[in-house]
Design a protein around this motif. Sequence first.
Motif, PDB file in Angstrom:
ATOM      1  N   ASP A 151       0.816  -1.215   0.000  1.00 29.19           N
ATOM      2  CA  ASP A 151       0.000   0.000   0.000  1.00 29.19           C
ATOM      3  C   ASP A 151       0.852   1.269   0.000  1.00 29.19           C
ATOM      4  OD1 ASP A 151      -2.283  -1.544   0.084  1.00 29.19           O
ATOM      5  OD2 ASP A 151      -2.513  -1.395   2.268  1.00 29.19           O
ATOM      6  N   HIS A 152       2.164   1.121   0.050  1.00 32.45           N
ATOM      7  CA  HIS A 152       3.060   2.271   0.168  1.00 32.45           C
ATOM      8  C   HIS A 152       4.227   2.087  -0.805  1.00 32.45           C
ATOM      9  CE1 HIS A 152       0.977   3.314   3.943  1.00 32.45           C
ATOM     10  NE2 HIS A 152       0.940   1.999   4.122  1.00 32.45           N
ATOM     11  N   ARG A 153       4.381   3.021  -1.693  1.00 32.60           N
ATOM     12  CA  ARG A 153       5.444   2.918  -2.684  1.00 32.60           C
ATOM     13  C   ARG A 153       5.814   4.326  -3.133  1.00 32.60           C
ATOM     14  NH1 ARG A 153       5.021   0.552  -8.024  1.00 32.60           N
ATOM     15  NH2 ARG A 153       6.513   2.236  -8.391  1.00 32.60           N
ATOM     16  N   LEU A 154       6.896   4.434  -3.889  1.00 34.31           N
ATOM     17  CA  LEU A 154       7.244   5.701  -4.531  1.00 34.31           C
ATOM     18  C   LEU A 154       6.301   5.914  -5.705  1.00 34.31           C
ATOM     19  CD1 LEU A 154      11.149   5.483  -4.583  1.00 34.31           C
ATOM     20  CD2 LEU A 154       9.662   6.488  -2.832  1.00 34.31           C
ATOM     21  N   GLN A 155       5.791   7.134  -5.828  1.00 28.08           N
ATOM     22  CA  GLN A 155       4.811   7.435  -6.873  1.00 28.08           C
ATOM     23  C   GLN A 155       5.447   7.273  -8.260  1.00 28.08           C
ATOM     24  OE1 GLN A 155       3.117  11.369  -6.651  1.00 28.08           O
ATOM     25  NE2 GLN A 155       2.074  11.181  -8.617  1.00 28.08           N
ATOM     26  N   PRO A 156       4.869   6.447  -9.127  1.00 28.71           N
ATOM     27  CA  PRO A 156       5.464   6.250 -10.449  1.00 28.71           C
ATOM     28  C   PRO A 156       4.966   7.262 -11.475  1.00 28.71           C
ATOM     29  CG  PRO A 156       3.650   4.727 -10.167  1.00 28.71           C
ATOM     30  CD  PRO A 156       3.746   5.527  -8.883  1.00 28.71           C
ATOM     31  N   LEU A 157       5.798   7.540 -12.449  1.00 27.25           N
ATOM     32  CA  LEU A 157       5.400   8.266 -13.645  1.00 27.25           C
ATOM     33  C   LEU A 157       5.319   7.268 -14.789  1.00 27.25           C
ATOM     34  CD1 LEU A 157       7.050  10.405 -11.820  1.00 27.25           C
ATOM     35  CD2 LEU A 157       7.297  11.691 -13.957  1.00 27.25           C
ATOM     36  N   LYS A 158       4.534   7.604 -15.785  1.00 32.82           N
ATOM     37  CA  LYS A 158       4.557   6.823 -17.021  1.00 32.82           C
ATOM     38  C   LYS A 158       5.836   7.183 -17.770  1.00 32.82           C
ATOM     39  CE  LYS A 158       0.707   6.245 -19.125  1.00 32.82           C
ATOM     40  NZ  LYS A 158      -0.555   6.416 -19.902  1.00 32.82           N
ATOM     41  N   VAL A 159       6.522   6.184 -18.314  1.00 33.64           N
ATOM     42  CA  VAL A 159       7.832   6.392 -18.942  1.00 33.64           C
ATOM     43  C   VAL A 159       7.828   5.831 -20.349  1.00 33.64           C
ATOM     44  CG1 VAL A 159      10.278   5.765 -18.829  1.00 33.64           C
ATOM     45  CG2 VAL A 159       9.064   6.343 -16.751  1.00 33.64           C
ATOM     46  N   GLU A 160       8.532   6.534 -21.237  1.00 32.06           N
ATOM     47  CA  GLU A 160       8.713   6.046 -22.604  1.00 32.06           C
ATOM     48  C   GLU A 160      10.041   6.573 -23.132  1.00 32.06           C
ATOM     49  OE1 GLU A 160       6.308   6.553 -26.783  1.00 32.06           O
ATOM     50  OE2 GLU A 160       5.106   6.152 -24.981  1.00 32.06           O
ATOM     51  N   SER A 161      10.743   5.746 -23.893  1.00 27.58           N
ATOM     52  CA  SER A 161      12.006   6.164 -24.517  1.00 27.58           C
ATOM     53  C   SER A 161      11.801   6.402 -25.996  1.00 27.58           C
ATOM     54  CB  SER A 161      13.079   5.091 -24.320  1.00 27.58           C
ATOM     55  OG  SER A 161      13.424   4.981 -22.958  1.00 27.58           O
ATOM     56  N   PHE A 162      12.522   7.404 -26.521  1.00 29.17           N
ATOM     57  CA  PHE A 162      12.475   7.721 -27.945  1.00 29.17           C
ATOM     58  C   PHE A 162      13.832   8.275 -28.346  1.00 29.17           C
ATOM     59  CE2 PHE A 162      11.595  10.534 -31.567  1.00 29.17           C
ATOM     60  CZ  PHE A 162      10.924   9.655 -32.406  1.00 29.17           C
ATOM     61  N   CYS A 163      14.462   7.651 -29.323  1.00 30.64           N
ATOM     62  CA  CYS A 163      15.772   8.094 -29.813  1.00 30.64           C
ATOM     63  C   CYS A 163      16.789   8.240 -28.677  1.00 30.64           C
ATOM     64  CB  CYS A 163      15.647   9.411 -30.582  1.00 30.64           C
ATOM     65  SG  CYS A 163      14.915   9.242 -32.213  1.00 30.64           S
ATOM     66  N   GLY A 164      16.769   7.306 -27.740  1.00 32.46           N
ATOM     67  CA  GLY A 164      17.732   7.328 -26.647  1.00 32.46           C
ATOM     68  C   GLY A 164      17.392   8.286 -25.530  1.00 32.46           C
ATOM     69  N   MET A 165      16.275   9.029 -25.657  1.00 35.34           N
ATOM     70  CA  MET A 165      15.839   9.961 -24.624  1.00 35.34           C
ATOM     71  C   MET A 165      14.726   9.323 -23.808  1.00 35.34           C
ATOM     72  SD  MET A 165      15.758  13.585 -26.709  1.00 35.34           S
ATOM     73  CE  MET A 165      14.662  12.944 -27.970  1.00 35.34           C
ATOM     74  N   VAL A 166      14.769   9.523 -22.492  1.00 33.23           N
ATOM     75  CA  VAL A 166      13.738   9.009 -21.601  1.00 33.23           C
ATOM     76  C   VAL A 166      12.791  10.153 -21.255  1.00 33.23           C
ATOM     77  CG1 VAL A 166      13.248   7.886 -19.410  1.00 33.23           C
ATOM     78  CG2 VAL A 166      15.358   7.324 -20.647  1.00 33.23           C
ATOM     79  N   PHE A 167      11.515   9.946 -21.526  1.00 33.86           N
ATOM     80  CA  PHE A 167      10.479  10.932 -21.216  1.00 33.86           C
ATOM     81  C   PHE A 167       9.564  10.371 -20.130  1.00 33.86           C
ATOM     82  CE2 PHE A 167      11.768  12.026 -25.506  1.00 33.86           C
ATOM     83  CZ  PHE A 167      11.723  13.412 -25.535  1.00 33.86           C
ATOM     84  N   GLY A 168       9.007  11.277 -19.332  1.00 38.27           N
ATOM     85  CA  GLY A 168       8.073  10.872 -18.299  1.00 38.27           C
ATOM     86  C   GLY A 168       6.877  11.803 -18.261  1.00 38.27           C
ATOM     87  N   THR A 169       5.758  11.295 -17.734  1.00 39.55           N
ATOM     88  CA  THR A 169       4.555  12.112 -17.595  1.00 39.55           C
ATOM     89  C   THR A 169       3.755  11.649 -16.393  1.00 39.55           C
ATOM     90  OG1 THR A 169       2.523  12.869 -18.712  1.00 39.55           O
ATOM     91  CG2 THR A 169       3.237  10.611 -19.162  1.00 39.55           C
ATOM     92  N   PHE A 170       3.041  12.578 -15.781  1.00 34.77           N
ATOM     93  CA  PHE A 170       2.120  12.255 -14.702  1.00 34.77           C
ATOM     94  C   PHE A 170       0.730  11.926 -15.233  1.00 34.77           C
ATOM     95  CE2 PHE A 170       5.348  14.610 -12.337  1.00 34.77           C
ATOM     96  CZ  PHE A 170       5.415  13.885 -11.143  1.00 34.77           C
ATOM     97  N   ALA A 171       0.504  12.144 -16.528  1.00 36.84           N
ATOM     98  CA  ALA A 171      -0.832  11.937 -17.094  1.00 36.84           C
ATOM     99  C   ALA A 171      -1.151  10.446 -17.200  1.00 36.84           C
ATOM    100  CB  ALA A 171      -0.917  12.600 -18.467  1.00 36.84           C
TER     101      ALA A 171
END
Length: 423
Positions: A151-171
């Motif tokens: 029930d307790h964890r670090l809040q995750p973001l959605k993650v995706e990589s593109f062209c070697g770059m890591v992007f994240g979003t809270f959406a």
Amino acid sequence: MTGASMPSDVLENPGSQPFQWPSEGVTRAPYRLFSDPDIYAAEQSRIFRGPVWSFLCLEVEIPKPGDYRTTTVGETPVVVTRDREGAIHALVNRCAHKGALVCLKKKDNVASLTCVYHAWNYELDGRLKGVAFRNGIRGHGGMPADFKTEDHRLQPLKVESFCGMVFGTFADEIDSVETYLGEDMSTFLKRNLGRPLRILGTHSQIIHNNWKLYAENLRDSYHATLLHTFYTTFKVNRLDMDGGIILSDRKWHHISFARRAKMTEAEEYTTSNVHSANYDSALAGPGLLEAWDEFDDGITHSIQTVFPNLCVQFTLNSLAIRFFAPRGVDKTELFWIYLGYERDTPEQTDMRVMQSNLTGAAGLVSLEDGCINEFVQRGTRTSPLQASFMEMGGRQVASEKQSRATETAVRGFWHGYREIMGF
């Protein structure tokens, strides 16, 4: 309002007035946007924790299982990890117990993530693994019987990589990064970054201005060869070169490009008394501007932005990523990552490293950007009811493939900003 549409003797104190955008639309940017703490707070929620993809780091920065890299999304602290199976995760860097930062270093390699405050321990994907003294001491104290680690964890973001770059979003619901970028933007990123990368160097700087002023600056091709003496004098990037502006479908990302080999010198640089056209200057080390033709499209200079806070630049053979983070209503942190390709020869790497001196905090080209936006911050903060005037190249928000003497990309930024902020 601009000075032309509002008398100068009007009291410039908005007090608690609701924010209202001038009727001229994206050809105006109200100065209040750069100094209002309530607007700044709303941006953290609606933009940085909203439906956008934020650049987090490069995959090459966390190559091994157990690697982590700390960063921020807006002002929210984030840690990016690579787990033992090689998957990449992004987590809010905030302990589920008392809210302390969990990862304190810029980067490290660890078996798990442990908060130094009370030793709560997390898996590399953010799941709570263990709590010190969970069962108390000799049958006394400890967590309640119904306490569950799941029930307790670090809040995750959605993650995706593109062209070697890591992007994240809270959406929770958002298109893929490639769809978010659109076809033109994705194709050009693949041109510059679509092969194994090597980091050649990094640095950062604090600039004393609102983050949106730097976002504008990156999209402002009009200023580049008027402010930056080195660009113009040594014919690295000038408005009289063949070039143009490409906007994404949603208008808020852009590409500015130029071809050094195609230039017809414009009289305006001399007749308008442009200070950057200092033709008496010479380089003691002319090898700085030597370059090889890397791509078959002839483009030798490009600036590509991704809303809200990413830029990829290519000048001669110098490739770099810039990303920036708000650190308060009037302070921004700017990060630079200089890149080469794994396939580069030692000679090519040396040339890229030499050309990296063109940009950065003390770069021969870009050092002026470290102060010019502060001049705007200082000039606008006492006049919140007035607005900038952005009609260079017209009033439209559209690609301009014949000229870079335009503010269309700046208007594109405000188009996207207004949409996401609900203005």
